[in-house]
Each structure stands twice: as structure tokens, then as C-alpha cells.
Design a protein around this motif. Structure first.
Motif, PDB file in Angstrom:
ATOM      1  N   GLU A  43       0.853  -1.183   0.000  1.00  0.00           N
ATOM      2  CA  GLU A  43       0.000   0.000   0.000  1.00  0.00           C
ATOM      3  C   GLU A  43       0.891   1.236   0.000  1.00  0.00           C
ATOM      4  OE1 GLU A  43      -3.744   1.463   2.697  1.00  0.00           O
ATOM      5  OE2 GLU A  43      -3.639  -0.604   1.991  1.00  0.00           O
ATOM      6  N   THR A  44       0.600   2.157  -0.910  1.00  0.00           N
ATOM      7  CA  THR A  44       1.382   3.377  -1.044  1.00  0.00           C
ATOM      8  C   THR A  44       0.512   4.575  -0.704  1.00  0.00           C
ATOM      9  OG1 THR A  44       2.550   2.337  -2.888  1.00  0.00           O
ATOM     10  CG2 THR A  44       2.906   4.686  -2.570  1.00  0.00           C
ATOM     11  N   GLY A  45       1.042   5.486   0.097  1.00  0.00           N
ATOM     12  CA  GLY A  45       0.295   6.683   0.462  1.00  0.00           C
ATOM     13  C   GLY A  45       1.151   7.925   0.321  1.00  0.00           C
ATOM     14  N   LEU A  46       0.478   9.063   0.168  1.00  0.00           N
ATOM     15  CA  LEU A  46       1.151  10.355   0.082  1.00  0.00           C
ATOM     16  C   LEU A  46       0.992  11.113   1.387  1.00  0.00           C
ATOM     17  CD1 LEU A  46      -0.117  11.664  -3.390  1.00  0.00           C
ATOM     18  CD2 LEU A  46       2.089  10.608  -2.910  1.00  0.00           C
ATOM     19  N   ASP A  47       2.060  11.769   1.806  1.00  0.00           N
ATOM     20  CA  ASP A  47       1.955  12.732   2.900  1.00  0.00           C
ATOM     21  C   ASP A  47       1.650  14.090   2.280  1.00  0.00           C
ATOM     22  OD1 ASP A  47       2.495  10.902   4.812  1.00  0.00           O
ATOM     23  OD2 ASP A  47       4.602  11.440   5.069  1.00  0.00           O
ATOM     24  N   ILE A  48       0.420  14.538   2.459  1.00  0.00           N
ATOM     25  CA  ILE A  48       0.011  15.820   1.882  1.00  0.00           C
ATOM     26  C   ILE A  48      -0.483  16.718   3.006  1.00  0.00           C
ATOM     27  CG2 ILE A  48      -1.602  16.966   0.303  1.00  0.00           C
ATOM     28  CD1 ILE A  48      -1.673  14.469  -1.354  1.00  0.00           C
ATOM     29  N   ASP A  49       0.065  17.901   3.074  1.00  0.00           N
ATOM     30  CA  ASP A  49      -0.340  18.847   4.115  1.00  0.00           C
ATOM     31  C   ASP A  49      -1.842  19.110   4.035  1.00  0.00           C
ATOM     32  OD1 ASP A  49       2.273  19.001   4.893  1.00  0.00           O
ATOM     33  OD2 ASP A  49       2.699  20.843   3.784  1.00  0.00           O
ATOM     34  N   LEU A  50      -2.513  18.975   5.182  1.00  0.00           N
ATOM     35  CA  LEU A  50      -3.941  19.277   5.321  1.00  0.00           C
ATOM     36  C   LEU A  50      -4.848  18.395   4.478  1.00  0.00           C
ATOM     37  CD1 LEU A  50      -3.720  23.192   5.200  1.00  0.00           C
ATOM     38  CD2 LEU A  50      -3.739  21.740   7.224  1.00  0.00           C
ATOM     39  N   ALA A  51      -4.337  17.244   4.036  1.00  0.00           N
ATOM     40  CA  ALA A  51      -5.149  16.419   3.129  1.00  0.00           C
ATOM     41  C   ALA A  51      -5.306  15.008   3.643  1.00  0.00           C
ATOM     42  CB  ALA A  51      -4.519  16.394   1.741  1.00  0.00           C
ATOM     43  N   LEU A  52      -6.363  14.359   3.166  1.00  0.00           N
ATOM     44  CA  LEU A  52      -6.496  12.926   3.382  1.00  0.00           C
ATOM     45  C   LEU A  52      -5.405  12.222   2.598  1.00  0.00           C
ATOM     46  CD1 LEU A  52     -10.358  12.552   2.930  1.00  0.00           C
ATOM     47  CD2 LEU A  52      -9.100  12.667   5.082  1.00  0.00           C
ATOM     48  N   ASP A  53      -5.058  11.022   3.008  1.00  0.00           N
ATOM     49  CA  ASP A  53      -4.005  10.264   2.336  1.00  0.00           C
ATOM     50  C   ASP A  53      -4.560   9.536   1.120  1.00  0.00           C
ATOM     51  OD1 ASP A  53      -1.594  10.701   3.461  1.00  0.00           O
ATOM     52  OD2 ASP A  53      -1.526   8.888   4.666  1.00  0.00           O
ATOM     53  N   PRO A  54      -4.284   9.998  -0.097  1.00  0.00           N
ATOM     54  CA  PRO A  54      -4.610   9.145  -1.250  1.00  0.00           C
ATOM     55  C   PRO A  54      -3.714   7.916  -1.185  1.00  0.00           C
ATOM     56  CG  PRO A  54      -4.061  11.403  -1.923  1.00  0.00           C
ATOM     57  CD  PRO A  54      -3.643  11.244  -0.491  1.00  0.00           C
ATOM     58  N   SER A  55      -4.234   6.765  -1.530  1.00  0.00           N
ATOM     59  CA  SER A  55      -3.414   5.554  -1.423  1.00  0.00           C
ATOM     60  C   SER A  55      -3.666   4.622  -2.596  1.00  0.00           C
ATOM     61  CB  SER A  55      -3.684   4.821  -0.104  1.00  0.00           C
ATOM     62  OG  SER A  55      -5.028   4.389  -0.044  1.00  0.00           O
ATOM     63  N   ASP A  56      -2.733   3.711  -2.791  1.00  0.00           N
ATOM     64  CA  ASP A  56      -2.766   2.753  -3.888  1.00  0.00           C
ATOM     65  C   ASP A  56      -2.436   1.388  -3.300  1.00  0.00           C
ATOM     66  OD1 ASP A  56      -2.625   1.756  -6.645  1.00  0.00           O
ATOM     67  OD2 ASP A  56      -0.463   1.699  -6.314  1.00  0.00           O
ATOM     68  N   ARG A  57      -3.146   0.355  -3.750  1.00  0.00           N
ATOM     69  CA  ARG A  57      -2.949  -0.995  -3.220  1.00  0.00           C
ATOM     70  C   ARG A  57      -2.587  -1.936  -4.365  1.00  0.00           C
ATOM     71  NH1 ARG A  57      -7.341  -3.730   0.813  1.00  0.00           N
ATOM     72  NH2 ARG A  57      -6.621  -1.954   2.070  1.00  0.00           N
ATOM     73  N   ASP A  58      -1.446  -2.633  -4.215  1.00  0.00           N
ATOM     74  CA  ASP A  58      -0.962  -3.563  -5.236  1.00  0.00           C
ATOM     75  C   ASP A  58      -0.765  -4.938  -4.613  1.00  0.00           C
ATOM     76  OD1 ASP A  58      -0.170  -1.744  -7.709  1.00  0.00           O
ATOM     77  OD2 ASP A  58       0.479  -0.690  -5.903  1.00  0.00           O
ATOM     78  N   PHE A  59      -1.559  -5.914  -5.058  1.00  0.00           N
ATOM     79  CA  PHE A  59      -1.480  -7.256  -4.493  1.00  0.00           C
ATOM     80  C   PHE A  59      -0.293  -8.016  -5.086  1.00  0.00           C
ATOM     81  CE2 PHE A  59      -5.744  -6.147  -3.313  1.00  0.00           C
ATOM     82  CZ  PHE A  59      -5.903  -6.781  -2.088  1.00  0.00           C
ATOM     83  N   LEU A  60       0.315  -8.861  -4.231  1.00  0.00           N
ATOM     84  CA  LEU A  60       1.510  -9.610  -4.607  1.00  0.00           C
ATOM     85  C   LEU A  60       1.228 -11.110  -4.639  1.00  0.00           C
ATOM     86  CD1 LEU A  60       4.193  -7.825  -2.393  1.00  0.00           C
ATOM     87  CD2 LEU A  60       3.577  -7.313  -4.760  1.00  0.00           C
ATOM     88  N   HIS A  61       1.976 -11.813  -5.490  1.00  0.00           N
ATOM     89  CA  HIS A  61       1.976 -13.274  -5.521  1.00  0.00           C
ATOM     90  C   HIS A  61       3.289 -13.720  -4.865  1.00  0.00           C
ATOM     91  CE1 HIS A  61      -1.398 -13.273  -8.388  1.00  0.00           C
ATOM     92  NE2 HIS A  61      -0.781 -12.234  -8.931  1.00  0.00           N
ATOM     93  N   ILE A  62       3.181 -14.349  -3.687  1.00  0.00           N
ATOM     94  CA  ILE A  62       4.366 -14.735  -2.919  1.00  0.00           C
ATOM     95  C   ILE A  62       4.527 -16.257  -2.987  1.00  0.00           C
ATOM     96  CG2 ILE A  62       5.548 -14.604  -0.702  1.00  0.00           C
ATOM     97  CD1 ILE A  62       5.001 -11.890  -1.968  1.00  0.00           C
ATOM     98  N   TYR A  63       5.708 -16.683  -3.439  1.00  0.00           N
ATOM     99  CA  TYR A  63       5.993 -18.108  -3.644  1.00  0.00           C
ATOM    100  C   TYR A  63       6.914 -18.629  -2.538  1.00  0.00           C
ATOM    101  CZ  TYR A  63       4.121 -17.183  -8.293  1.00  0.00           C
ATOM    102  OH  TYR A  63       3.302 -16.824  -9.340  1.00  0.00           O
ATOM    103  N   PRO A  64       6.807 -19.903  -2.185  1.00  0.00           N
ATOM    104  CA  PRO A  64       7.667 -20.472  -1.141  1.00  0.00           C
ATOM    105  C   PRO A  64       9.105 -20.623  -1.595  1.00  0.00           C
ATOM    106  CG  PRO A  64       6.345 -22.197  -2.141  1.00  0.00           C
ATOM    107  CD  PRO A  64       5.852 -20.898  -2.719  1.00  0.00           C
ATOM    108  N   ASN A  65      10.049 -20.508  -0.654  1.00  0.00           N
ATOM    109  CA  ASN A  65      11.441 -20.825  -0.991  1.00  0.00           C
ATOM    110  C   ASN A  65      11.585 -22.347  -1.118  1.00  0.00           C
ATOM    111  OD1 ASN A  65      11.809 -21.976   1.600  1.00  0.00           O
ATOM    112  ND2 ASN A  65      12.647 -20.089   2.454  1.00  0.00           N
ATOM    113  N   ASP A  66      12.753 -22.817  -1.516  1.00  0.00           N
ATOM    114  CA  ASP A  66      12.941 -24.251  -1.772  1.00  0.00           C
ATOM    115  C   ASP A  66      12.719 -25.097  -0.526  1.00  0.00           C
ATOM    116  OD1 ASP A  66      13.449 -23.861  -4.430  1.00  0.00           O
ATOM    117  OD2 ASP A  66      15.632 -23.897  -4.238  1.00  0.00           O
TER     118      ASP A  66
END
Length: 247
Positions: free
Chosen positions: A118-141
Motif C-alpha cells: 500500500e502506497t500513500g502520500l503525505d500531503i499537508d492538510l489532506a487525506l491520504d490518497p493511497s494505492d494498493r498492489d497485491f503480490l503473488h508470494i511463492y515459497p522458498n525451496d
């Protein structure tokens, strides 16, 4: 002035979009991304960027269990700039996934594991716009081979979820504040009287620790553990180790 007031409540505000080089990753792997910040209807001062590696964790409460969002790891980019209306600015980003990132790519069973950045912006006096990127996580050997060993020993994966809390054994402990549980059950009557096995993994750079909870018909619950060295991963040997621990 009116546009600035609207932007301060998130209307016409700047937007953020993180573009990952790949969404297919392993725990502990480095990843790269480009963070696209696009200006809204008025100029805004950006105080910085925040990214968080997130998951959903199960919490046990008085009224039963429920799921909440959990931050596994977070990063801050202390880059300050003013984004003009309609302007797009691209900020490069590189980091390493936490080694205890739960696995999402599992075959079989009810999979309740979700991982995203999840990515968010620090904006003075503002709500945090955010972005969500789902990941595919694979097991190690090591984890993959352990799962293959469970299958070879006659156990089927029935459920996977992430619990809130820490794992602790005599020679290792977790640090992320959450842990994944892979729940296995025997496909037929177990010669060890085992009704259920739950596996949790704590990977390190050169080894992976495994905490195993055993639910036996006659002896109740108990815990055992083992450590798999990454340069000694062997399916046959791991089957033998697990059989000895289950006996």
C-alpha cells in the motif's frame, strides 16, 4: 482558495500509483517499483511517500475470531516536492520483502492469505490518497520441499491463514508480529494417531525454521520444530525427519 479547500478533503487531490517491476516474488527478495504521483486540480505540497507491506491477520477475541489489516514492514521516502495540477512525477523505489512474508501461492485448501503493498502520500492538510498492489508470494525451496514431504507422507493441505502474534521456539523466534499457519490433515487414518498438523515457517537468509503443532487423538496438542539448512534441502531426508517427529 476554493480548490485548495476541496483538495484538503480529498476532492481533486493528487493521486498515487505504484507500478511494480513484478508482482511475483519470494520472501526476502529484492523488488523495484516506480511510484507515479499525478497532480489533481490544484498544486499540492508532498511531504513524502510511505509504503507498507500488508496482510490480513486473524485475531482471536471474546466474541470469536475476526480479520484485521496488519503492517509487516513499512518504508518512507523523504522526498518533498510540489505537484502541479495535471503533472506526473515518477519516483523510483527499491526494497527487500520481509523474510517472514506469508506465502500466497499454495495448491489446495482454503487460502485466506493476502499480501499487498500500500502506497500513500503525505500531503499537508489532506487525506491520504493511497494505492494498493497485491503480490503473488511463492515459497522458498525449503518450504516447498517441506510441503512436498507432507504430501508424500499422506497429508493434505486444507487451510492457510495468517495469525496475529509471534512464534517462539528454543533456537528461533519470529519478529514480524504475524505468522502463517498451514493446516494439514491425513488423507486416511494416520498411523501416528495424528488428526491435524499445522506448519509455520520462520525463514532466515541461510536456513528456514519450522514450528509444527501436532494434534494427536490420544495425547492432545504438542509442538515440535526443525531447521532446514538451505544448502541441504532434500525431500527424502525431510520425509524421514518429519516421520521421526510425528512418531
Amino acid at each position: 482558495m476554493f480548490k485548495k479547500i476541496l483538495a484538503s478533503v480529498g476532492i481533486g487531490a493528487a493521486k498515487v500509483d505504484t507500478v511494480l517491476e513484478t508482482e511475483h516474488l519470494h520472501p526476502g527478495q529484492k523488488f523495484q517499483a516506480q511510484i507515479h504521483v499525478t497532480g489533481g486540480s490544484t498544486a499540492q505540497d508532498i511531504s513524502g511517500l510511505q509504503l507498507a507491506l500488508m496482510t490480513r491477520v486473524k485475531v482471536e477475541g471474546d466474541d470469536g475470531s475476526y480479520f484485521v489489516n496488519h503492517i509487516i514492514e513499512k518504508w518512507r521516502i523523504a522526498e518533498q516536492f510540489t505537484i502541479a495540477p495535471g503533472e506526473t512525477r515518477i519516483v523510483p523505489f527499491e526494497a527487500r520483502l520481509h523474510s517472514e512474508t506469508p506465502i500466497t501461492e499454495l495448491s489446495g485448501g482454503l487460502n485466506q492469505t493476502h499480501i499487498w503493498i500500500e502506497t500513500g502520500l503525505d500531503i499537508d492538510l489532506a487525506l491520504d490518497p493511497s494505492d494498493r498492489d497485491f503480490l503473488h508470494i511463492y515459497p522458498n525451496d525449503a518450504v516447498k520441499t517441506c510441503m512436498q514431504a507432507m504430501d508424500k507422507l499422506g497429508f493434505a493441505l486444507v487451510k492457510a491463514d495468517v495469525e496475529k502474534g509471534f512464534l517462539r521456539a528454543s533456537n528461533f523466534h519470529s519478529v514480524s508480529g504475524c505468522y502463517q499457519e498451514l493446516e494439514y490433515r491425513p488423507r486416511s487414518r494416520s498411523m501416528f494417531g495424528i488428526q491435524e498438523v499445522e506448519l509455520s515457517f520462520v525463514p532466515e537468509p541461510h536456513r528456514t525454521h519450522v514450528l509444527i503443532e501436532l494434534d494427536r487423538a490420544f495425547r492432545g496438542d504438542g509442538y515440535v520444530d526443525l531447521t532446514i539448512e538451505h544448502d541441504q534441502v532434500n525431500l527424502s531426508q525431510l520425509c524421514d525427519q518429519l516421520e521421526r517427529l510425528f512418531a
